[in-house]
Scaffold this motif. Structure first.
Motif, PDB file in Angstrom:
ATOM      1  N   UNK A   1      36.393-113.728 -18.611  1.00 61.07           N
ATOM      2  CA  UNK A   1      35.498-114.146 -19.701  1.00 61.07           C
ATOM      3  C   UNK A   1      35.987-113.557 -21.018  1.00 61.07           C
ATOM      4  N   UNK A   2      36.054-114.429 -22.056  1.00 57.22           N
ATOM      5  CA  UNK A   2      36.521-113.985 -23.367  1.00 57.22           C
ATOM      6  C   UNK A   2      35.462-113.119 -24.042  1.00 57.22           C
ATOM      7  N   UNK A   3      35.927-112.071 -24.686  1.00 57.37           N
ATOM      8  CA  UNK A   3      34.997-111.209 -25.418  1.00 57.37           C
ATOM      9  C   UNK A   3      34.614-111.848 -26.745  1.00 57.37           C
ATOM     10  N   UNK A   4      33.381-111.618 -27.159  1.00 55.62           N
ATOM     11  CA  UNK A   4      32.869-112.181 -28.406  1.00 55.62           C
ATOM     12  C   UNK A   4      32.713-111.081 -29.441  1.00 55.62           C
ATOM     13  N   UNK A   5      32.854-111.470 -30.709  1.00 53.47           N
ATOM     14  CA  UNK A   5      32.610-110.522 -31.790  1.00 53.47           C
ATOM     15  C   UNK A   5      31.117-110.237 -31.896  1.00 53.47           C
ATOM     16  N   UNK A   6      30.787-108.987 -32.081  1.00 53.72           N
ATOM     17  CA  UNK A   6      29.408-108.605 -32.370  1.00 53.72           C
ATOM     18  C   UNK A   6      29.290-108.322 -33.863  1.00 53.72           C
ATOM     19  N   UNK A   7      28.059-108.195 -34.331  1.00 57.71           N
ATOM     20  CA  UNK A   7      27.852-107.860 -35.737  1.00 57.71           C
ATOM     21  C   UNK A   7      28.477-106.505 -36.058  1.00 57.71           C
ATOM     22  N   UNK A   8      28.409-105.591 -35.108  1.00 53.89           N
ATOM     23  CA  UNK A   8      29.025-104.270 -35.308  1.00 53.89           C
ATOM     24  C   UNK A   8      30.539-104.407 -35.495  1.00 53.89           C
ATOM     25  N   UNK A   9      31.181-105.247 -34.675  1.00 57.80           N
ATOM     26  CA  UNK A   9      32.629-105.468 -34.810  1.00 57.80           C
ATOM     27  C   UNK A   9      32.976-105.981 -36.202  1.00 57.80           C
ATOM     28  N   UNK A  10      32.211-106.960 -36.669  1.00 56.16           N
ATOM     29  CA  UNK A  10      32.484-107.549 -37.976  1.00 56.16           C
ATOM     30  C   UNK A  10      32.317-106.521 -39.090  1.00 56.16           C
ATOM     31  N   UNK A  11      31.332-105.653 -38.964  1.00 52.76           N
ATOM     32  CA  UNK A  11      31.113-104.630 -39.996  1.00 52.76           C
ATOM     33  C   UNK A  11      32.245-103.599 -39.994  1.00 52.76           C
ATOM     34  N   UNK A  12      32.712-103.225 -38.811  1.00 43.63           N
ATOM     35  CA  UNK A  12      33.838-102.276 -38.719  1.00 43.63           C
ATOM     36  C   UNK A  12      35.104-102.898 -39.295  1.00 43.63           C
ATOM     37  N   UNK A  13      35.385-104.148 -38.901  1.00 42.16           N
ATOM     38  CA  UNK A  13      36.563-104.851 -39.419  1.00 42.16           C
ATOM     39  C   UNK A  13      36.479-104.974 -40.935  1.00 42.16           C
ATOM     40  N   UNK A  14      35.299-105.340 -41.444  1.00 36.93           N
ATOM     41  CA  UNK A  14      35.105-105.443 -42.889  1.00 36.93           C
ATOM     42  C   UNK A  14      35.366-104.126 -43.597  1.00 36.93           C
ATOM     43  N   UNK A  15      34.919-103.031 -42.991  1.00 38.83           N
ATOM     44  CA  UNK A  15      35.134-101.696 -43.578  1.00 38.83           C
ATOM     45  C   UNK A  15      36.621-101.413 -43.749  1.00 38.83           C
ATOM     46  N   UNK A  16      37.402-101.665 -42.705  1.00 38.27           N
ATOM     47  CA  UNK A  16      38.827-101.321 -42.772  1.00 38.27           C
ATOM     48  C   UNK A  16      39.623-102.316 -43.617  1.00 38.27           C
ATOM     49  N   UNK A  17      39.190-103.573 -43.650  1.00 38.63           N
ATOM     50  CA  UNK A  17      39.816-104.506 -44.582  1.00 38.63           C
ATOM     51  C   UNK A  17      39.533-104.086 -46.017  1.00 38.63           C
ATOM     52  N   UNK A  18      38.335-103.603 -46.254  1.00 42.34           N
ATOM     53  CA  UNK A  18      38.005-103.069 -47.578  1.00 42.34           C
ATOM     54  C   UNK A  18      38.888-101.889 -47.943  1.00 42.34           C
ATOM     55  N   UNK A  19      39.168-101.019 -46.957  1.00 42.76           N
ATOM     56  CA  UNK A  19      40.062 -99.885 -47.189  1.00 42.76           C
ATOM     57  C   UNK A  19      41.449-100.360 -47.608  1.00 42.76           C
ATOM     58  N   UNK A  20      41.963-101.380 -46.909  1.00 44.29           N
ATOM     59  CA  UNK A  20      43.288-101.914 -47.248  1.00 44.29           C
ATOM     60  C   UNK A  20      43.292-102.558 -48.629  1.00 44.29           C
ATOM     61  N   UNK A  21      42.206-103.242 -48.984  1.00 39.12           N
ATOM     62  CA  UNK A  21      42.125-103.869 -50.307  1.00 39.12           C
ATOM     63  C   UNK A  21      42.096-102.804 -51.403  1.00 39.12           C
ATOM     64  N   UNK A  22      41.377-101.725 -51.169  1.00 35.88           N
ATOM     65  CA  UNK A  22      41.365-100.632 -52.146  1.00 35.88           C
ATOM     66  C   UNK A  22      42.747-100.007 -52.279  1.00 35.88           C
ATOM     67  N   UNK A  23      43.448 -99.868 -51.158  1.00 31.67           N
ATOM     68  CA  UNK A  23      44.812 -99.347 -51.223  1.00 31.67           C
ATOM     69  C   UNK A  23      45.715-100.310 -51.992  1.00 31.67           C
ATOM     70  N   UNK A  24      45.495-101.609 -51.813  1.00 33.88           N
ATOM     71  CA  UNK A  24      46.272-102.612 -52.541  1.00 33.88           C
ATOM     72  C   UNK A  24      45.986-102.543 -54.041  1.00 33.88           C
ATOM     73  N   UNK A  25      44.743-102.201 -54.380  1.00 40.17           N
ATOM     74  CA  UNK A  25      44.398-102.010 -55.794  1.00 40.17           C
ATOM     75  C   UNK A  25      45.212-100.860 -56.386  1.00 40.17           C
ATOM     76  N   UNK A  26      45.413 -99.804 -55.592  1.00 40.32           N
ATOM     77  CA  UNK A  26      46.253 -98.686 -56.038  1.00 40.32           C
ATOM     78  C   UNK A  26      47.690 -99.158 -56.223  1.00 40.32           C
ATOM     79  N   UNK A  27      48.184-100.008 -55.310  1.00 40.67           N
ATOM     80  CA  UNK A  27      49.540-100.545 -55.432  1.00 40.67           C
ATOM     81  C   UNK A  27      49.714-101.323 -56.736  1.00 40.67           C
TER      82      UNK A  27
END
Length: 507
Positions: A1-27
């Motif tokens: 059975x395929x695993x599904x994204x939970x709201x918690x997963x999306x919030x964690x992923x969003x957090x780390x994508x935000x971290x990368x975007x902030x690092x890109x702002x520094x670049x």
């Protein structure tokens, strides 16, 4: 059975994508600072606004989950998969408003191309691009060549958790040293040393060519960066032809070859184990492959009117072979010459070379020598099994950081990725043909995009059809991630969108 994204997963992923975007702002402070130094006020304002937009988006995403905890493998795959496109969209903001792109999608194309080190570009009037914009293009190459996740891990942006999952999700399977963070720092250190040395040497050549010191330094830095990370962007429209310098071409050939070697082998040489480099399966496969294909390509060029003597064939032919085999994409032949004077045999030879690419764990793209070597070894094993007595047990071994035994799992992994590359090459060619392209150029263009090779002919150009451009962006994305991360991401998204059945809900 395929695993599904939970709201918690999306919030964690969003957090780390935000971290990368902030690092890109520094670049983006790098091109902003370049604009201030050279008094380019319009680019300075543009990058300042882009930094502000990146900070707002990045900070907003980070607030989705203040304390995200340790990344699971599934979340790491998602962060890695989305990072290349999300940062490509952020990069497109200052690029599009530079006025050098026909459409916004063209700017997105160049942003993704820069980060994936494809090096294909649809920019208009490159020769008059500002220093700041050029600096940004090559900063993207450096970030993408090292790997978004590698750079992020070396700076500790993901904390202590999930490092191994993030590292492997970017298409890297071997650690230079046991610790992931130390591995990423070693990769960055080797890159900085080689690029710095090359910059000094090439700057001297540029000064001898008559460039003013500041311009000589920038050109040297840019082509050194692009050469070692096998990126392909060049500061001028004519690529390396612009410099008309054979010594420069020789240095760049060495630099491109260095960039296509696995960082794991650099670590072995660093430890004093030089013999491991020459015994390695990838090294032997690379030498054999390049010798055979150089002979074939030279034969196709022998009747080419642009080459009046053997010296011209060796100079331009060898540079082109190294450029495509390392998936860099530097050119010493104009695109017009490629499309009008190359035979179909020359086109297909270059496409084959580019399709294989460089070594695993390097900055190069393509199928990789390690997988080709393993597939060849598996063929040898099958032949031995066919000829051996029924009672015999056939064992095939190879050298890669010591003596290893060929296993069915290794062959399965190599064949899976090989087949996925071939399927994508074929699909891209069919898409190109459907958009009115000739068969051979369409094949060449598709291979260039998927292998992150960068040399383009006639299909990838400013203002191309949006559907073709989007497919090429998808190819660059898939090729940089070596498919499995992208496919896992697509499956998880699909599984999450499918509603649960009523029977399962009752349980």
């Amino acid at each position: 059975m395929w695993q599904r994204f939970t709201l918690y997963d999306l919030r964690v992923v969003g957090h780390y994508l935000g971290t990368l975007i902030l690092f890109f702002a520094v670049l983006m402070l790098v091109p902003f600072g370049t604009a201030l130094v050279f008094q380019e006020w319009e680019p300075a304002a543009r990058y300042l606004v882009s930094i502000g937009i990146a900070i707002i988006i990045g900070a907003g995403l980070r607030f989705l989950r203040i304390e995200p905890g340790r990344l699971s493998r599934r979340q790491a795959l998602t962060v890695t998969g989305f990072a290349w496109v999300v940062l490509g969209l952020i990069a497109s903001i200052p690029l599009f408003f530079s006025g050098h792109y026909a459409t916004y999608l063209d700017a997105v194309f160049d942003g993704v191309s820069g980060l994936t080190t494809t090096g294909a570009s649809v920019i208009v009037d490159l020769d008059h691009l500002s220093y700041a914009d050029n600096m940004f293009r090559f900063a993207m190459h450096m970030l993408g060549g090292l790997g978004l996740i590698v750079v992020a891990l070396s700076f500790g942006l993901f904390g202590r958790g999930g490092g191994a999952s993030l590292f492997s999700s970017e298409g890297r399977s071997e650690h230079v040293v046991p610790n992931v963070v130390q591995t990423t720092q070693f990769i960055a250190r080797i890159t900085l040393i080689i690029v710095s040395v090359a910059t000094v040497i090439i700057m001297g050549l540029c000064l001898l060519l008559g460039m003013e010191p500041a311009r000589a330094f920038l050109n040297a830095l840019w082509v050194s960066t692009s050469g070692f990370v096998t990126g392909g962007f060049a500061p001028m429209q004519l690529s390396i032809m612009y410099y008309h310098s054979f010594p420069l071409e020789c240095i760049l050939m060495v630099l491109m070859l260095l960039g296509s070697i696995s960082f794991v082998l650099y670590a072995e040489v660093w430890k004093g184990n030089v013999a491991a480099f020459f015994r390695d399966l990838e090294t032997k496969t690379m030498v054999l492959w390049l010798v055979v294909m150089a002979f074939v390509f030279t034969a196709t060029l022998a009747s080419w009117p642009l080459f009046s003597d053997m010296l011209a064939i060796l100079r331009r032919g060898l540079f082109t072979i190294i450029s495509v085999s390392t998936t860099t994409g530097f050119q010493v032949i104009t695109t017009n010459q490629i499309t009008t004077a190359f035979s179909n045999g020359a086109f297909l030879t270059l496409a084959f070379i580019m399709a294989v690419g460089g070594s695993s764990g390097s900055t190069a793209g393509g199928i990789k020598f390690s997988r080709m070597g393993i597939i060849f070894k598996s063929i040898v094993a099958n032949v031995k099994e066919t000829l051996a007595p029924d009672s015999a047990r056939v064992v095939v071994s190879y050298n890669h950081l010591g003596r290893r035994t060929l296993t069915p799992e290794l062959v399965k992994e190599a064949m899976t990725v090989f087949i996925l590359y071939v399927i994508t090459y074929v699909l891209g060619a069919l898409v190109g043909i459907a958009h009115g392209g000739e068969a051979i150029p369409a094949i060449f263009e598709s291979v260039a995009m998927t292998s992150n090779g960068g040399i383009t002919t006639s299909l990838a150009q400013a203002g191309m059809p949006a559907t073709l451009e989007l497919f090429y962006i998808l190819q660059m994305w898939a090729g940089r991630l070596e498919f499995m991360t992208l496919f896992a991401l697509i499956v998880e998204i699909g599984a999450s969108l499918v509603p649960r059945s009523k029977g399962r809900l009752r349980k």
